[in-house]
Scaffold this motif. Structure first.
Motif, PDB file in Angstrom:
ATOM      1  N   ARG A  16     -25.328  31.664 -32.636  1.00  0.00           N
ATOM      2  CA  ARG A  16     -24.160  31.998 -32.397  1.00  0.00           C
ATOM      3  C   ARG A  16     -23.552  32.515 -33.539  1.00  0.00           C
ATOM      4  O   ARG A  16     -21.853  33.456 -32.486  1.00  0.00           O
ATOM      5  N   PHE A  17     -23.276  34.286 -33.747  1.00  0.00           N
ATOM      6  CA  PHE A  17     -22.875  34.756 -34.966  1.00  0.00           C
ATOM      7  C   PHE A  17     -23.279  36.071 -34.905  1.00  0.00           C
ATOM      8  O   PHE A  17     -24.694  35.734 -35.135  1.00  0.00           O
ATOM      9  N   ARG A  18     -22.612  37.401 -34.805  1.00  0.00           N
ATOM     10  CA  ARG A  18     -23.370  38.624 -35.078  1.00  0.00           C
ATOM     11  C   ARG A  18     -22.602  39.183 -36.559  1.00  0.00           C
ATOM     12  O   ARG A  18     -21.315  39.152 -36.124  1.00  0.00           O
ATOM     13  N   ASP A  31      -9.824  36.677 -33.660  1.00  0.00           N
ATOM     14  CA  ASP A  31     -11.514  36.010 -32.915  1.00  0.00           C
ATOM     15  C   ASP A  31     -12.515  36.721 -34.293  1.00  0.00           C
ATOM     16  O   ASP A  31     -14.064  36.422 -34.054  1.00  0.00           O
ATOM     17  N   TYR A  37     -27.094  38.543 -39.577  1.00  0.00           N
ATOM     18  CA  TYR A  37     -27.237  37.472 -38.908  1.00  0.00           C
ATOM     19  C   TYR A  37     -28.186  36.775 -39.861  1.00  0.00           C
ATOM     20  O   TYR A  37     -29.102  37.273 -39.842  1.00  0.00           O
ATOM     21  N   ALA A  88     -27.287  31.085 -37.952  1.00  0.00           N
ATOM     22  CA  ALA A  88     -26.123  31.936 -37.514  1.00  0.00           C
ATOM     23  C   ALA A  88     -26.852  32.270 -35.675  1.00  0.00           C
ATOM     24  O   ALA A  88     -26.101  32.976 -35.262  1.00  0.00           O
ATOM     25  N   LYS A 148     -17.240  39.292 -38.925  1.00  0.00           N
ATOM     26  CA  LYS A 148     -18.083  38.095 -38.084  1.00  0.00           C
ATOM     27  C   LYS A 148     -17.468  37.575 -36.490  1.00  0.00           C
ATOM     28  O   LYS A 148     -16.432  37.561 -36.738  1.00  0.00           O
ATOM     29  N   VAL A 149     -18.016  38.202 -35.711  1.00  0.00           N
ATOM     30  CA  VAL A 149     -17.901  37.330 -34.651  1.00  0.00           C
ATOM     31  C   VAL A 149     -18.625  36.671 -33.732  1.00  0.00           C
ATOM     32  O   VAL A 149     -20.437  36.721 -33.717  1.00  0.00           O
ATOM     33  N   ALA A 150     -18.700  35.946 -32.390  1.00  0.00           N
ATOM     34  CA  ALA A 150     -19.415  35.081 -31.982  1.00  0.00           C
ATOM     35  C   ALA A 150     -20.317  36.249 -31.222  1.00  0.00           C
ATOM     36  O   ALA A 150     -20.308  37.650 -30.576  1.00  0.00           O
ATOM     37  N   VAL A 151     -21.874  35.465 -30.544  1.00  0.00           N
ATOM     38  CA  VAL A 151     -22.707  36.525 -30.586  1.00  0.00           C
ATOM     39  C   VAL A 151     -22.601  36.753 -29.154  1.00  0.00           C
ATOM     40  O   VAL A 151     -23.102  37.768 -28.577  1.00  0.00           O
ATOM     41  N   SER A 152     -21.419  36.205 -28.371  1.00  0.00           N
ATOM     42  CA  SER A 152     -20.957  36.851 -26.981  1.00  0.00           C
ATOM     43  C   SER A 152     -20.478  37.802 -26.598  1.00  0.00           C
ATOM     44  O   SER A 152     -20.659  38.598 -26.333  1.00  0.00           O
ATOM     45  N   ALA A 153     -19.634  37.678 -27.856  1.00  0.00           N
ATOM     46  CA  ALA A 153     -18.323  39.194 -28.001  1.00  0.00           C
ATOM     47  C   ALA A 153     -19.125  40.356 -28.442  1.00  0.00           C
ATOM     48  O   ALA A 153     -18.598  41.247 -28.020  1.00  0.00           O
TER      49      ALA A 153
END
Length: 139
Positions: free
Chosen positions: A95-97, A23, A88, A92, A47-52
């Protein structure tokens, strides 16, 4: 799987919650901005989803600047020790960090999957075999 990390002085702490190491897309960046910010020959981020991602202690300081191509780049770091935690771009931000993997407690958990801006790779640094290599971002 929960991964943990912190800045050097441990004022900032965080968790990454990933179902799988797949992921995250860890990559080396050889652009001049990353070299300057990381203070070394390349940047290494996952790179990970911001929610992670979530901070579990402390509040980061944020630096925002044009990355040289007209895009705003956000970098979060510890205001006490100066350790960079994540970055970021404007496109992005929702969506991402991009987590600076050297701040992770499990530094080997997310191996690189690619390299960016390879045309700027230091002449003494060999290409990493078995991963993708891009001369620029939009290649």
């Amino acid at each position: 799987m929960i991964y943990t990390g912190s800045c050097y002085c441990k004022e900032l702490k965080y968790e990454l919650d990933l179902a799988s190491p797949d992921d995250a897309r860890t990559s080396l960046c050889h652009c001049r901005n990353c070299k300057k910010f990381f203070g070394t020959a390349f940047g290494l981020t996952a790179k990970v989803a911001v929610s992670a991602f979530k901070y579990t202690a402390g509040t980061p300081k944020e630096h925002v600047a044009d990355n040289g191509s007209g895009t705003l780049l956000y970098r979060e770091f510890c205001s006490t020790c100066g350790s960079g935690i994540l970055e970021y771009g404007e496109a992005a931000k929702d969506r991402f960090r991009y987590i600076m993997t050297g701040t992770m407690d499990q530094t080997d958990a997310l191996p690189p999957k690619g390299e960016f801006f390879c045309s700027n790779r230091s002449s003494w640094m060999p290409e990493i075999p078995g991963i993708f290599h891009k001369q620029a971002i939009k290649e």
